[in-house]
Write a protein that holds these residues in place. Structure first.
Motif, PDB file in Angstrom:
ATOM      1  N   PRO A  14      -0.154  26.170 -11.026  1.00  0.00           N
ATOM      2  CA  PRO A  14       0.489  26.688 -10.085  1.00  0.00           C
ATOM      3  C   PRO A  14      -0.646  26.940  -8.914  1.00  0.00           C
ATOM      4  O   PRO A  14      -1.642  27.565  -8.919  1.00  0.00           O
ATOM      5  N   GLY A  15      -0.299  26.559  -7.707  1.00  0.00           N
ATOM      6  CA  GLY A  15      -1.118  26.922  -6.437  1.00  0.00           C
ATOM      7  C   GLY A  15      -1.996  25.619  -6.142  1.00  0.00           C
ATOM      8  O   GLY A  15      -2.551  25.770  -5.209  1.00  0.00           O
ATOM      9  N   GLY A  16      -2.018  24.711  -7.120  1.00  0.00           N
ATOM     10  CA  GLY A  16      -2.930  23.657  -6.962  1.00  0.00           C
ATOM     11  C   GLY A  16      -2.323  22.604  -6.064  1.00  0.00           C
ATOM     12  O   GLY A  16      -1.431  22.710  -5.373  1.00  0.00           O
ATOM     13  N   SER A  17      -2.977  21.424  -5.695  1.00  0.00           N
ATOM     14  CA  SER A  17      -2.545  20.405  -5.035  1.00  0.00           C
ATOM     15  C   SER A  17      -2.876  18.903  -5.660  1.00  0.00           C
ATOM     16  O   SER A  17      -3.453  18.826  -6.641  1.00  0.00           O
ATOM     17  N   LEU A  18      -1.795  18.069  -5.328  1.00  0.00           N
ATOM     18  CA  LEU A  18      -1.892  16.777  -5.511  1.00  0.00           C
ATOM     19  C   LEU A  18      -1.620  15.658  -4.441  1.00  0.00           C
ATOM     20  O   LEU A  18      -0.925  16.276  -3.426  1.00  0.00           O
ATOM     21  N   LYS A  19      -2.099  14.636  -4.579  1.00  0.00           N
ATOM     22  CA  LYS A  19      -1.558  13.623  -3.324  1.00  0.00           C
ATOM     23  C   LYS A  19      -0.936  12.454  -3.968  1.00  0.00           C
ATOM     24  O   LYS A  19      -1.972  11.813  -4.783  1.00  0.00           O
ATOM     25  N   LEU A  20       0.249  12.258  -3.758  1.00  0.00           N
ATOM     26  CA  LEU A  20       0.821  11.188  -4.075  1.00  0.00           C
ATOM     27  C   LEU A  20       0.495   9.825  -3.542  1.00  0.00           C
ATOM     28  O   LEU A  20       0.504  10.041  -2.303  1.00  0.00           O
ATOM     29  N   SER A  21       0.741   8.474  -3.993  1.00  0.00           N
ATOM     30  CA  SER A  21       0.616   7.483  -3.071  1.00  0.00           C
ATOM     31  C   SER A  21       1.613   6.335  -3.487  1.00  0.00           C
ATOM     32  O   SER A  21       1.876   6.614  -4.646  1.00  0.00           O
ATOM     33  N   CYS A  22       1.976   5.882  -2.479  1.00  0.00           N
ATOM     34  CA  CYS A  22       3.100   4.687  -2.752  1.00  0.00           C
ATOM     35  C   CYS A  22       2.642   3.600  -2.141  1.00  0.00           C
ATOM     36  O   CYS A  22       2.643   3.574  -0.957  1.00  0.00           O
ATOM     37  N   VAL A  23       2.106   2.305  -2.793  1.00  0.00           N
ATOM     38  CA  VAL A  23       1.854   1.306  -2.136  1.00  0.00           C
ATOM     39  C   VAL A  23       3.211   0.236  -2.163  1.00  0.00           C
ATOM     40  O   VAL A  23       3.638  -0.081  -3.432  1.00  0.00           O
ATOM     41  N   GLY A  24       3.363  -0.340  -1.122  1.00  0.00           N
ATOM     42  CA  GLY A  24       4.392  -1.388  -1.020  1.00  0.00           C
ATOM     43  C   GLY A  24       3.551  -2.845  -1.127  1.00  0.00           C
ATOM     44  O   GLY A  24       2.734  -3.013  -0.444  1.00  0.00           O
ATOM     45  N   SER A  25       4.539  -3.919  -1.812  1.00  0.00           N
ATOM     46  CA  SER A  25       3.959  -5.276  -1.552  1.00  0.00           C
ATOM     47  C   SER A  25       5.091  -6.080  -1.893  1.00  0.00           C
ATOM     48  O   SER A  25       6.412  -5.676  -1.891  1.00  0.00           O
ATOM     49  N   GLY A  26       5.049  -7.435  -1.385  1.00  0.00           N
ATOM     50  CA  GLY A  26       5.967  -8.158  -1.195  1.00  0.00           C
ATOM     51  C   GLY A  26       6.363  -8.559   0.164  1.00  0.00           C
ATOM     52  O   GLY A  26       5.210  -8.793   1.001  1.00  0.00           O
ATOM     53  N   ASN A  27       7.613  -8.727   0.410  1.00  0.00           N
ATOM     54  CA  ASN A  27       8.109  -9.093   1.818  1.00  0.00           C
ATOM     55  C   ASN A  27       7.380  -8.292   3.056  1.00  0.00           C
ATOM     56  O   ASN A  27       7.760  -7.109   3.162  1.00  0.00           O
ATOM     57  N   THR A  28       6.608  -9.094   3.728  1.00  0.00           N
ATOM     58  CA  THR A  28       5.904  -8.380   4.739  1.00  0.00           C
ATOM     59  C   THR A  28       6.714  -7.742   6.090  1.00  0.00           C
ATOM     60  O   THR A  28       6.570  -6.663   6.379  1.00  0.00           O
ATOM     61  N   PHE A  29       7.748  -8.553   6.324  1.00  0.00           N
ATOM     62  CA  PHE A  29       8.561  -8.259   7.199  1.00  0.00           C
ATOM     63  C   PHE A  29       9.526  -6.966   6.808  1.00  0.00           C
ATOM     64  O   PHE A  29       9.563  -6.007   7.751  1.00  0.00           O
ATOM     65  N   THR A  30       9.910  -6.984   5.469  1.00  0.00           N
ATOM     66  CA  THR A  30      10.612  -5.513   5.123  1.00  0.00           C
ATOM     67  C   THR A  30       9.692  -4.494   5.293  1.00  0.00           C
ATOM     68  O   THR A  30       9.944  -3.406   5.766  1.00  0.00           O
ATOM     69  N   LEU A  31       8.425  -4.484   4.850  1.00  0.00           N
ATOM     70  CA  LEU A  31       7.252  -3.578   4.723  1.00  0.00           C
ATOM     71  C   LEU A  31       6.934  -3.009   6.129  1.00  0.00           C
ATOM     72  O   LEU A  31       6.575  -1.918   6.281  1.00  0.00           O
ATOM     73  N   LYS A  32       7.433  -3.673   7.283  1.00  0.00           N
ATOM     74  CA  LYS A  32       6.821  -3.278   8.679  1.00  0.00           C
ATOM     75  C   LYS A  32       8.180  -2.975   9.345  1.00  0.00           C
ATOM     76  O   LYS A  32       7.745  -2.064  10.350  1.00  0.00           O
ATOM     77  N   ALA A  33       9.175  -3.381   9.012  1.00  0.00           N
ATOM     78  CA  ALA A  33      10.421  -3.114   9.761  1.00  0.00           C
ATOM     79  C   ALA A  33      11.594  -2.654   9.028  1.00  0.00           C
ATOM     80  O   ALA A  33      12.605  -2.966   8.727  1.00  0.00           O
ATOM     81  N   TYR A  34      11.174  -1.354   8.384  1.00  0.00           N
ATOM     82  CA  TYR A  34      12.241  -0.690   7.720  1.00  0.00           C
ATOM     83  C   TYR A  34      12.874   0.410   8.412  1.00  0.00           C
ATOM     84  O   TYR A  34      12.521   1.037   9.315  1.00  0.00           O
TER      85      TYR A  34
END
Length: 121
Positions: A14-34
């Protein structure tokens, strides 16, 4: 098709920190135009809860759930198709599986498999 992979979860006091990441891959258009890309969390027996993310309509807005808006920060790196969730001052009630979500321009929805965050002393 799009794949989302979360990382960065784990145990924290409790009181600590975390940093989550989410990396997308696949269809470039979908990843840029969501329509939306962001974070949900889920505890056993509960529905998934939207906690933070980016809506791109109407010039774009950043959403935060009231329970985390003073402690969590969502950010993104478009060049890396990655979003982040910096979580500070973690509390036991933040314990959950955190999921990355993307809603494409064609309304297709994608989910990552989730990363467990456990806040405990």
């Amino acid at each position: 098709q799009v794949q989302l992979v979360e990382s960065g979860g784990g145990p924290v006091q409790p009181g600590g920190s975390l940093k989550l990441s989410c990396v997308g891959s696949g269809n470039t258009f979908t990843l840029k135009a969501y329509n939306f890309m962001g974070w949900y969390r889920q505890t056993p027996g509960s529905e998934r809860e939207l906690i933070a993310g980016f809506f791109t309509a109407n010039g774009g807005t950043t959403h935060y759930h009231d329970s985390i808006k003073d402690r969590f920060t969502v950010s993104r790196d478009g060049a890396r198709n990655t979003i982040y969730l910096q979580m500070n001052d973690l509390k036991s009630e933040d314990t959950a599986v955190y999921f990355c979500n993307l809603i494409a321009a064609n309304k297709a929805e994608y989910w990552g498999r989730g990363t467990q965050v456990t806040v405990s002393s």
